[in-house]
Write an enzyme that holds these catalytic residues in place. Structure first.
Site, mmCIF file in Angstrom:
data_model
loop_
_atom_site.group_PDB
_atom_site.id
_atom_site.type_symbol
_atom_site.label_atom_id
_atom_site.label_comp_id
_atom_site.label_asym_id
_atom_site.label_seq_id
_atom_site.Cartn_x
_atom_site.Cartn_y
_atom_site.Cartn_z
ATOM 1 C CB ALA A 269 -5.171 1.719 5.280
ATOM 2 C CD GLU A 271 -9.391 1.726 -1.752
ATOM 3 O OE1 GLU A 271 -8.686 1.177 -0.676
ATOM 4 O OE2 GLU A 271 -9.570 1.046 -2.695
ATOM 5 C CG HIS A 304 -2.204 3.488 -1.127
ATOM 6 N ND1 HIS A 304 -1.354 3.054 -2.205
ATOM 7 C CD2 HIS A 304 -2.953 2.647 -0.919
ATOM 8 C CE1 HIS A 304 -2.202 2.042 -2.819
ATOM 9 N NE2 HIS A 304 -3.069 1.865 -2.151
ATOM 10 C CD GLU A 305 -5.378 2.988 2.063
ATOM 11 O OE1 GLU A 305 -6.374 2.805 1.141
ATOM 12 O OE2 GLU A 305 -4.473 2.049 2.004
HETATM 13 N N1 PHE Z 1 -7.628 -1.472 -1.177
HETATM 14 C C1 PHE Z 1 -6.773 -1.375 0.092
HETATM 15 C C2 PHE Z 1 -5.414 -0.435 -0.333
HETATM 16 O O1 PHE Z 1 -4.621 -0.803 -1.047
HETATM 17 C C3 PHE Z 1 -6.168 -2.838 0.498
HETATM 18 C C4 PHE Z 1 -7.156 -3.668 1.095
HETATM 19 C C5 PHE Z 1 -7.792 -4.507 0.361
HETATM 20 C C6 PHE Z 1 -7.658 -3.445 2.389
HETATM 21 C C7 PHE Z 1 -8.703 -5.674 0.741
HETATM 22 C C8 PHE Z 1 -8.873 -4.436 2.742
HETATM 23 C C9 PHE Z 1 -9.062 -5.523 1.971
HETATM 24 O O2 PHE Z 1 -5.598 0.619 -0.238
HETATM 25 ZN ZN ZN Z 2 -4.546 0.622 -2.413
#
Ligand code: PHE
Ligand code: ZN
Length: 880
Positions: A269, A271, A304-305
């Site tokens: 996912a 954020e 988490h998000e």
């Molecule tokens: N930043 C996202 C997460 O860990 C992971 C993610 C990285 C999603 C790269 C898409 C592309 O919450």
């Molecule tokens: Zn993350």
């Protein structure tokens, strides 16, 4: 596709951007095969940038249609375009507006980076470097801008238009079939947090009132017909919002929070500010199609998000080397959240299992890297278990060392000091150091050194003096690029257990710093003495897994079984039995290699029986404690010369011994299931987990009604957890009724792709003699789809990681199959391919026939005619 030539990017070369982009105005005209993007960027020189410095913008396979500065089109001599850069010369010395028109093809975007379509829905994915697939930009996390996004599409095709922040305008375009929406996000953000969605979507809505009394509209958007599978995600979101206020003092900062679930997504996912985009497997759930594990994952990923809003979005990373600044910290936060929602020890054990099965092997092989890497060629390959899971362990150790109050003070200072910034690990650590007056200089090594520290402890008790002395030694084995290492600060939570099972507090401890029940190790070797112990204690070390280390405490089989029964620390109770079982299984595997008869240790068999029948223990804990170390765990602990067939034989010997010794107890445990309407809560899930674990052992008991018991369990199951548990056993044990039940499952669920993922996965992980042939045949199944990352993961990836004997077939055909897939998938989606390729990372640990086959496949991949930067990076590191 990105250029394949790779340049290493190094942390030490960091320099801030020469220009700032204060505002970004986007106009996005959507059409399936041609989306036109007009970007108006308000650009100015940073202090210290000399006049006339070229402006170099990142791009990725863009078609450039227009370029103007302050409304005047640029002549060709003012700029140059290469596949990945747009360079402007003679840049105005004063602030100016740069207008860029690009055109892209969403339908042709199979990499799922930038703007693409998933089941007809336009969506974006910009982390890490996807924004440059939409327009030319300073696509780096330390360039923060305020975004306004106008989206225009055919109304029939995309009645829903979503962007970051707040909706400020919308309407129809008279005389056309098109409409538009304008979104404005007041919070400056890096380009990787940009998002936009357009499609024909349904939604569910709710509200949340923040601690200061603001009402936030919450919406979850899904494909039509899936609205009734969003309740758990919404509930998880509201609980996350409340928890973050209560535990971290973090309040949400916009009036809208939107989540969109899409079915084609490379990761879990994302954020994006105010507009999280999810892989739908982390949103959609109902009892019919989702397992208890799915419910727990949804709760964790939604949290988490959401938590990224403060740790990631309001405070972001200066550069991608600092990825753990947002990811390690946010994983720590979501783990704490789940621990509060569920059983803390059970959550801890599950997290450590994941760490050991995914992160430890990564940290011990050619792909090892520090939590904060110093060098990368493809950042997408650094969304790793080390950055995420070990990164979370480092934050947890910080909390252990500083105590809950000190930790909270440090976090408060971090939020206060760095809100609105793009910052670094140094700045993060400085907040804790200053808030608690603690020197964290040595602690910072956890971010800088790769490899799992091995901690060796030898103990000696002196009955005459009542002293227990520990000789403790820590070291990290040499790794590629890291021939030597320095000692880490290791918080070692301990207990000294007396004969009656109670902890015996020592009268004094010398040779190490002690804080409560935590020894703080700082030196390569340390001799620690506990005094005032009237009898010889049994050592319980690394309680709660207080540091991500590999502990060797040289404990006797009896001491381990004592700990498994007596330790007041539930984690170590679990660990002791695992350690004991691992020892037994590894010695059984050695016998299998030598063609000797295999027989499980009766004492161990008894100890598992005690866990099963101990009603004082939480069922979820018992289910975990009964779970044997996986074949991958055993391979890791074997070290070198791994023979997966021998490991598998050892493991099934112990399973059978347990099943037949306790067949009656398992039979009664497997029918002790929750009654009444389905609830995904931890108590009910724990009961199901124990019942299904028991069912699994019963299946290994040798009793003659096994098949009837399993088909009955399948036929009576009224939820996916129980259904898939029964189906897995039928298929994995190769029972005659498996085919018919697979068919029944397919008929029931063929319209639900998340359920069908499970159907593929069950078959992918069956360690049958023709396992590989089945998986090959399934790649031609009408429901198999190379374009869908979840489907690829549920078949090919599941095979490579969850079917160790077939993947590592002695004739090399399993490796060859996976290599074929890596090469094929790489053409379409490099991120999915390179992740699949990481399943080869422990190739050198196999015995020589298998490692030679694996090497041959890696060499074949590396010489493939066309290989993405992503896969090239992994294959080269694997072979180095
Ligand atoms: N930043 C996202 C997460 O860990 C992971 C993610 C990285 C999603 C790269 C898409 C592309 O919450
Ligand atoms: Zn993350």
């Amino acid at each position: 596709m990105r250029p394949e030539t790779a340049v290493a990017i190094r942390l030490e070369d960091y320099a801030s951007a020469p220009y700032r982009i204060d505002t970004v105005d986007l106009d996005i005209q959507l059409n399936p095969r041609a989306a036109t993007i007009t970007a108006r960027l308000a650009i100015s020189r940073q202090d210290g940038t000399p006049e006339g410095t070229d402006l170099v913008l990142d791009g990725d396979a863009l078609e450039l249609f227009g370029l103007a500065i302050d409304g005047l089109p640029l002549t060709q001599d003012r700029y140059t375009v290469t596949p990945d850069k747009l360079t402007l010369n003679e840049v105005p010395t004063h602030p100016f507006v740069l207008e860029i028109v690009t055109r892209i093809n969403p339908d042709a975007n199979t990499e799922l980076m930038g703007l693409y379509r998933s089941s007809g829905t336009y969506c974006t994915q910009c982390e890490a470097e996807g924004f440059r697939c939409i327009t030319y930009f300073l696509d780096r996390p330390d360039v923060l801008s305020v975004y306004t996004t106008r989206i225009e599409a055919r109304k029939g095709e995309a009645p829903v238009l979503l962007g970051n922040g707040n909706l400020i305008q919308s309407g129809d375009l008279p005389g056309t079939d098109r409409h538009f929406a304008v979104w404005h996000d007041p919070h400056p953000k890096p380009s990787y947090l940009f998002a936009m969605v357009a499609g024909d979507l349904a939604h569910v809505a709710d509200t949340f009132v923040t601690s200061s009394g603001r009402e936030v509209d919450l919406k979850i958007y899904v494909e039509h017909g899936r609205e009734n599978r969003c309740a758990w995600a919404m509930d998880s979101l509201k609980r996350s919002m409340k928890w973050d206020e209560e535990v971290f003092g973090c309040e949400y900062d916009l009036d809208i929070f939107n989540i969109v679930a899409v079915s084609d997504f490379n990761m879990g996912a994302m954020e994006n500010k105010g507009l999280n985009i999810f892989n739908d497997k982390y949103v959609l759930a109902d009892p019919e199609t989702a397992t208890d594990q799915d419910y727990a994952n949804i709760e964790a990923v939604i949290a988490h998000e959401y938590f990224h809003n403060w740790t990631g979005n309001r405070i972001t990373c200066r550069d991608w080397f600092q990825l753990c600044l947002k990811e390690g910290l946010t994983v720590f936060r979501d783990q704490e959240f789940s621990s509060n929602m569920r059983s803390r020890p059970v959550k801890r054990i599950s997290d450590v299992r994941l760490l050991k099965s995914h992160q430890f092997p990564e940290d011990a092989g050619p792909l090892a890297h520090p939590v904060r890497p110093r060098k990368y060629t493809e950042i997408n390959n650094f969304y790793t278990a080390t950055v995420y899971e070990k990164g979370a362990e480092v934050v947890r150790m910080l909390k252990t060392l500083l105590g809950p109050d000190g930790f909270r003070k440090g976090m408060d200072l971090y939020f206060e000091r760095h809100d609105g910034e793009a910052t670094t690990i140094e700045a993060f650590l400085a907040c804790f150091s200053e808030a608690t007056s603690t020197d964290l200089g040595q602690f910072a090594r956890w971010y800088e050194q790769a490899g799992t520290p091995q901690v060796d402890v030898k103990s000696q008790y002196n009955a005459a003096s009542g002293d227990l002395t520990l000789e403790i030694n820590q070291m990290i084995s040499p790794l590629p690029g890291q021939p030597s290492s320095d000692p880490s600060v290791i918080p070692l939570r301990f207990g000294l257990i007396g004969p009656n099972g109670d902890d015996m507090p020592p009268s004094s401890v010398t040779g190490a710093k002690v804080q409560g029940d935590v020894l703080i190790l700082e030196d390569k070797t340390q001799s620690v003495t506990f005094s005032g112990l009237p009898s010889k204690p049994v050592l319980s070390l690394l309680r709660g897994f207080s540091a991500p280390v590999q502990l060797e405490a040289h404990q006797s089989a009896d001491d381990l079984l004592f700990l498994a029964r007596q330790d007041c620390d539930p984690f170590n109770r679990w660990q002791a039995l695992q350690t004991r079982a691992t020892q037994d299984l590894i010695s059984l595997a050695a016998k299998a290699v030598a063609n000797q008869p295999l027989k499980a240790d009766p004492q161990l068999v008894d100890a598992f029986g005690d866990v099963l029948t101990n009603e004082d223990l939480d069922p979820a804990f018992r289910a975990l404690a009964l779970q044997l170390p996986s074949e991958a765990d055993l391979a890791r602990d074997t070290g070198m010369n791994v023979d997966p067939d021998a490991i598998s034989a050892a493991r099934s010997t112990l399973r059978k011994a347990l099943g037949s010794a306790h067949a009656n107890a398992f039979k009664s445990a497997m029918s002790n299931r929750p009654t009444g309407t389905f609830s995904p809560d931890a108590a009910n899930a724990g009961q199901r987990a124990l019942a299904n674990q028991a069912l699994g052992y019963y299946a290994a008991s040798g009793e003659n009604d096994i098949e009837a018991v399993l088909t009955n369990a399948f036929d009576r199951a009224d939820n996916m957890t129980d259904l898939i548990a029964a189906l897995t056993l039928l298929v994995h044990d190769g029972l005659p009724s498996a085919e018919q039940r697979l068919e029944a499952f397919r008929k029931r669920h063929e319209d639900t792709s998340l359920a069908m993922d499970k159907w593929f996965m069950v078959q992918a992980t069956a360690a049958l003699a023709d396992g590989l042939e089945r998986v090959k045949a399934l790649t031609a199944h009408p429901l198999f789809d190379f374009a869908n990352p979840n489907r690829v993961r549920s078949l090919v990836h599941a095979f490579a990681t969850g079917n160790p004997t077939q993947f590592a077939r002695i004739d090399g055909s399993g490796f060859e199959f996976v290599a074929d897939n890596v090469i094929a998938i790489d053409q379409r989606n490099p991120q999915v391919a390179s992740r699949l390729l990481t399943c080869f990372r422990s190739w050198r640990a196999y015995e020589k026939t298998r490692s030679a086959h694996a090497e041959a496949q890696l060499l074949r991949i590396s010489s493939a005619e066309k290989l993405s930067r992503d896969s090239r990076d992994i294959v080269e590191r694997c072979l180095q």
